[in-house]
Design a protein around this motif. Sequence first.
Motif, PDB file in Angstrom:
ATOM      1  N   VAL B 111       0.852  -1.191   0.000  1.00 33.52           N
ATOM      2  CA  VAL B 111       0.000   0.000   0.000  1.00 33.52           C
ATOM      3  C   VAL B 111       0.885   1.237   0.000  1.00 33.52           C
ATOM      4  CG1 VAL B 111      -1.851  -1.161   1.277  1.00 33.52           C
ATOM      5  CG2 VAL B 111      -0.157   0.169   2.533  1.00 33.52           C
ATOM      6  N   VAL B 112       0.371   2.320  -0.591  1.00 33.08           N
ATOM      7  CA  VAL B 112       1.070   3.598  -0.470  1.00 33.08           C
ATOM      8  C   VAL B 112       0.359   4.428   0.592  1.00 33.08           C
ATOM      9  CG1 VAL B 112       2.166   3.813  -2.714  1.00 33.08           C
ATOM     10  CG2 VAL B 112      -0.251   4.441  -2.469  1.00 33.08           C
ATOM     11  N   LYS B 113       1.145   5.237   1.282  1.00 29.45           N
ATOM     12  CA  LYS B 113       0.581   6.013   2.381  1.00 29.45           C
ATOM     13  C   LYS B 113       0.925   7.480   2.245  1.00 29.45           C
ATOM     14  CE  LYS B 113       0.355   5.079   6.655  1.00 29.45           C
ATOM     15  NZ  LYS B 113       1.146   5.087   7.900  1.00 29.45           N
ATOM     16  N   VAL B 114      -0.027   8.312   2.608  1.00 32.87           N
ATOM     17  CA  VAL B 114       0.261   9.735   2.723  1.00 32.87           C
ATOM     18  C   VAL B 114       0.323  10.038   4.213  1.00 32.87           C
ATOM     19  CG1 VAL B 114      -2.194  10.215   2.337  1.00 32.87           C
ATOM     20  CG2 VAL B 114      -0.557  12.074   2.205  1.00 32.87           C
ATOM     21  N   LYS B 115       1.279  10.867   4.557  1.00 32.37           N
ATOM     22  CA  LYS B 115       1.574  11.183   5.951  1.00 32.37           C
ATOM     23  C   LYS B 115       0.299  11.335   6.790  1.00 32.37           C
ATOM     24  CE  LYS B 115       3.387  14.901   8.695  1.00 32.37           C
ATOM     25  NZ  LYS B 115       3.891  16.249   8.727  1.00 32.37           N
ATOM     26  N   SER B 116       0.245  10.597   7.873  1.00 23.36           N
ATOM     27  CA  SER B 116      -0.931  10.653   8.725  1.00 23.36           C
ATOM     28  C   SER B 116      -0.508  10.372  10.148  1.00 23.36           C
ATOM     29  CB  SER B 116      -1.951   9.617   8.245  1.00 23.36           C
ATOM     30  OG  SER B 116      -2.573   8.975   9.331  1.00 23.36           O
ATOM     31  N   MET B 117      -0.791  11.311  11.025  1.00 27.03           N
ATOM     32  CA  MET B 117      -0.380  11.129  12.410  1.00 27.03           C
ATOM     33  C   MET B 117      -1.221  10.055  13.090  1.00 27.03           C
ATOM     34  SD  MET B 117       0.572  14.959  13.446  1.00 27.03           S
ATOM     35  CE  MET B 117       1.626  14.305  14.704  1.00 27.03           C
ATOM     36  N   ALA B 118      -2.478   9.958  12.680  1.00 29.64           N
ATOM     37  CA  ALA B 118      -3.351   8.955  13.302  1.00 29.64           C
ATOM     38  C   ALA B 118      -2.807   7.546  13.049  1.00 29.64           C
ATOM     39  CB  ALA B 118      -4.774   9.087  12.772  1.00 29.64           C
ATOM     40  N   THR B 119      -2.335   7.284  11.830  1.00 25.66           N
ATOM     41  CA  THR B 119      -1.841   5.935  11.560  1.00 25.66           C
ATOM     42  C   THR B 119      -0.496   5.685  12.241  1.00 25.66           C
ATOM     43  OG1 THR B 119      -0.811   6.578   9.462  1.00 25.66           O
ATOM     44  CG2 THR B 119      -3.056   5.753   9.361  1.00 25.66           C
ATOM     45  N   GLN B 120       0.264   6.755  12.474  1.00 23.65           N
ATOM     46  CA  GLN B 120       1.492   6.581  13.269  1.00 23.65           C
ATOM     47  C   GLN B 120       1.143   6.292  14.715  1.00 23.65           C
ATOM     48  OE1 GLN B 120       3.995  10.044  12.827  1.00 23.65           O
ATOM     49  NE2 GLN B 120       4.077   9.735  10.635  1.00 23.65           N
ATOM     50  N   GLU B 121       0.135   7.002  15.189  1.00 24.30           N
ATOM     51  CA  GLU B 121      -0.303   6.822  16.573  1.00 24.30           C
ATOM     52  C   GLU B 121      -0.698   5.361  16.833  1.00 24.30           C
ATOM     53  OE1 GLU B 121      -3.559   9.513  17.764  1.00 24.30           O
ATOM     54  OE2 GLU B 121      -4.449   7.811  18.805  1.00 24.30           O
ATOM     55  N   ILE B 122      -1.357   4.734  15.888  1.00 29.73           N
ATOM     56  CA  ILE B 122      -1.814   3.359  16.117  1.00 29.73           C
ATOM     57  C   ILE B 122      -0.790   2.328  15.654  1.00 29.73           C
ATOM     58  CG2 ILE B 122      -4.252   3.999  16.022  1.00 29.73           C
ATOM     59  CD1 ILE B 122      -4.376   2.898  13.167  1.00 29.73           C
ATOM     60  N   GLY B 123       0.323   2.773  15.098  1.00 24.68           N
ATOM     61  CA  GLY B 123       1.346   1.823  14.648  1.00 24.68           C
ATOM     62  C   GLY B 123       0.861   0.961  13.503  1.00 24.68           C
ATOM     63  N   LEU B 124       0.176   1.586  12.566  1.00 26.70           N
ATOM     64  CA  LEU B 124      -0.441   0.820  11.477  1.00 26.70           C
ATOM     65  C   LEU B 124       0.593   0.106  10.600  1.00 26.70           C
ATOM     66  CD1 LEU B 124      -2.966  -0.013   9.866  1.00 26.70           C
ATOM     67  CD2 LEU B 124      -2.731   2.109   8.566  1.00 26.70           C
ATOM     68  N   ASN B 125       1.682   0.808  10.265  1.00 21.23           N
ATOM     69  CA  ASN B 125       2.666   0.173   9.381  1.00 21.23           C
ATOM     70  C   ASN B 125       3.186  -1.133   9.958  1.00 21.23           C
ATOM     71  OD1 ASN B 125       2.271   2.500   7.978  1.00 21.23           O
ATOM     72  ND2 ASN B 125       4.424   3.144   7.932  1.00 21.23           N
ATOM     73  N   GLU B 126       3.460  -1.115  11.259  1.00 24.15           N
ATOM     74  CA  GLU B 126       3.977  -2.304  11.920  1.00 24.15           C
ATOM     75  C   GLU B 126       2.920  -3.411  11.926  1.00 24.15           C
ATOM     76  OE1 GLU B 126       3.997   0.795  13.103  1.00 24.15           O
ATOM     77  OE2 GLU B 126       6.131   1.283  12.950  1.00 24.15           O
ATOM     78  N   ALA B 127       1.671  -3.018  12.179  1.00 25.57           N
ATOM     79  CA  ALA B 127       0.594  -4.007  12.206  1.00 25.57           C
ATOM     80  C   ALA B 127       0.404  -4.643  10.830  1.00 25.57           C
ATOM     81  CB  ALA B 127      -0.709  -3.357  12.670  1.00 25.57           C
ATOM     82  N   LEU B 128       0.486  -3.833   9.785  1.00 33.39           N
ATOM     83  CA  LEU B 128       0.352  -4.368   8.427  1.00 33.39           C
ATOM     84  C   LEU B 128       1.517  -5.313   8.121  1.00 33.39           C
ATOM     85  CD1 LEU B 128      -0.776  -1.150   6.491  1.00 33.39           C
ATOM     86  CD2 LEU B 128      -2.175  -3.169   6.951  1.00 33.39           C
ATOM     87  N   ALA B 129       2.716  -4.911   8.553  1.00 33.97           N
ATOM     88  CA  ALA B 129       3.903  -5.730   8.291  1.00 33.97           C
ATOM     89  C   ALA B 129       3.758  -7.126   8.891  1.00 33.97           C
ATOM     90  CB  ALA B 129       5.149  -5.037   8.838  1.00 33.97           C
ATOM     91  N   GLU B 130       3.111  -7.195  10.054  1.00 38.20           N
ATOM     92  CA  GLU B 130       2.906  -8.511  10.681  1.00 38.20           C
ATOM     93  C   GLU B 130       2.055  -9.428   9.812  1.00 38.20           C
ATOM     94  OE1 GLU B 130       1.271  -7.950  14.598  1.00 38.20           O
ATOM     95  OE2 GLU B 130       3.037  -6.750  15.170  1.00 38.20           O
ATOM     96  N   HIS B 131       1.269  -8.815   8.940  1.00 40.16           N
ATOM     97  CA  HIS B 131       0.442  -9.616   8.039  1.00 40.16           C
ATOM     98  C   HIS B 131       1.000  -9.630   6.624  1.00 40.16           C
ATOM     99  CE1 HIS B 131      -2.287  -8.935  11.439  1.00 40.16           C
ATOM    100  NE2 HIS B 131      -2.776 -10.115  11.106  1.00 40.16           N
ATOM    101  N   GLY B 132       2.266  -9.331   6.511  1.00 38.12           N
ATOM    102  CA  GLY B 132       2.922  -9.420   5.204  1.00 38.12           C
ATOM    103  C   GLY B 132       2.547  -8.305   4.247  1.00 38.12           C
ATOM    104  N   ILE B 133       2.013  -7.208   4.781  1.00 43.04           N
ATOM    105  CA  ILE B 133       1.665  -6.082   3.908  1.00 43.04           C
ATOM    106  C   ILE B 133       2.682  -4.965   4.125  1.00 43.04           C
ATOM    107  CG2 ILE B 133      -0.080  -4.330   3.375  1.00 43.04           C
ATOM    108  CD1 ILE B 133      -2.119  -6.412   4.639  1.00 43.04           C
TER     109      ILE B 133
END
Lengths: 190, 463
Positions: B111-133
């Motif tokens: 996925v491509v992402k545009v800067k978002s503090m909310a997704t940093q706050e929830i650690g979304l990138n790390e969570a996606l990585a755990e599912h191979g995304i």
Amino acid sequence: MSAREEILGRIRRAVRDAPEVEIPRDYRTSVPVDDPVGLFAERVDDYRAVVHVLPAAEVPAKVAELVRGRRMIVPDGLPDEWTGGAAGGAELSGADGVVTGCAVAIAETGTIVLDAGPGQGTRAQTLVPDYHLCVVRADQVVASVPEAVARLDPVRPLTWISGPSATSDIELNRVEGVHGPRTLEVIVSI
Amino acid sequence: MSGTFLGMPGNFPKNAEKAVQNSQLRFNLRKATHTIRGKRASVVAELPDWKELRAAAKAVKDETLRHLDRYLVQLEEAVTRAGGHVHWARDAAEANRIVTGLVQATGESEVVKVKSMATQEIGLNEALAEHGITAYETDLAELIVQLGDDFPSHILVPAIHRNRAEIREIFLEKMPETPDGLSDEPAALAEAARLHLRERFLRSKVAISGANFMIAETGTLVVLESEGNGRMCLTLPETLISVVGIEKLLPSWRDLEIFLQLLPRSSTGERMNPYTSMWTGATEGQEFHLVLLDNGRTDVLADEVGRQALRCIRCSACLNVCPVYERTGGHAYGSVYPGPIGAILTPQLRGMGSELDASLPYASSLCGACFDVCPVAIDIPEVLVDLRAKAPHGAAERAGMRVAGWVLGDEARLAKAQRLASRVRGLVPRRLPGPLSAWTDTRDLPEIPEESFRDWWERHERP
Ligand code: SF4
């Protein structure tokens, strides 16, 4: 309980005793500007975009001059006299530029707003090419942001453009042109 | 709120100590904050009705928060009517689960992402990585931060702690297509990023964004940006997922006339940012999902004094005027929200259970500059003092209390302390947890290791 119900319930409990609020709207909703077109041109220029203010009759020749030699996207509904004779039809990824009209322009901030209406193309068409030429009619220029908001329809996808894309992420040096068009050129037709 | 951690562990004073010893960081921060501060002041002065805009913005936000339940339901209806899908997330884990599920449903693994503090706050990138995304950040600064494997240090210019030579090194190492001859001119570095991301934009099927505003009345989402990576993400992919805090709402379309004047001028010090995108529901054939995020916000809302922090529009003006932030940088705050706003938001969102979070309300001299520049008139000193009263007392407190004084050093201390004394007296009827005495206790603490610009230049820039 669903997340929705739980969140709404938490909110209701949280604000139960909060006071009601009156909104004072004492700010300016219109701004007297003697020469909106002049101010608009000056402010667009501040963003290091290129601006031409021309009588309507001279616009077609100017467009033709600017698009010469470029593979241009010409969106549906663009008035013939603004196509500059560009063949149009360039594929998105192979196009050098795009020529459009706009929905509204704002003098105070030097902003152009596109609403994907006739002659404005899709959002992608004004984004992917490296050169964007936009023709603004004098009667589309309003003085201030509130006047622009009042004219726009939020049901349409809106793109507000103030100068070429830019970044100041490297040691705070402004660099024009990152992912959007690196050159924005504006013709105001008076 | 889940324990997603971004930034340094430890506590604010310890982090601050490390940060003030880093001359590069301090030099960059000073340059950045002072430049933006000056630009902001001049464009704010252009609007004769700034005061009235600010008063209106404050009231609009308060009114929104007062009836947040009603407005959220209205938003949900409007987005749904326009063909979008609305999801509700109580906390970070739930939001991450929803987004992961939505991405998986598309069959994509990037996925491509545009800067978002909310997704940093929830650690979304790390969570996606755990599912191979794999999530690719596309904002230039975020790209520098992501490729360099570190953390953002400023809301607006997250890579401000990196200089051009470091950025060049990072690009050469992490972007395989970059030619060895790459210079460290900002224009050349930006060009390298443009080329690096272009293919990815054209190829990506799923994008994830946040939003600066959501309009309840119309269901419209609004994203302000500069580079065009936002437009790329919002426009080109087939599926768009926006993760937005529930407080980002405005009741009516018309309210944008206020905030589109306040935000760019407060934030980048421009009359208007280069690009603002607005869309309502599913647009131009795109599939659209909106994830509404609570994650501690309703707890903040329940606090009579603290709830004003939810008015924040993340402009970062308060960072740029903060004497403590200028010397410590964003990392010391140990959260995605640095500076004065971080000092009041993080302890409220996460609670003050950790040493770090309990020390944050002390990361300030209470000079009040943040309040003066805040476009939504958040009285940050008032909230800080209130949080100090609520913080668990003990080691964290003692360590925390002296930090602002230590960071600022002697010259500033006396004047600030006097201002602080007069300011605090009016604000707190309750027992003060001793910050005033702390000012006198700090006298024998080490001074900021002052290094003149010339010394720094000698060490870093001279060929
Ligand atoms: S607290 Fe105010 S000044 Fe600071 S980021 Fe938020 S809106 Fe801007």
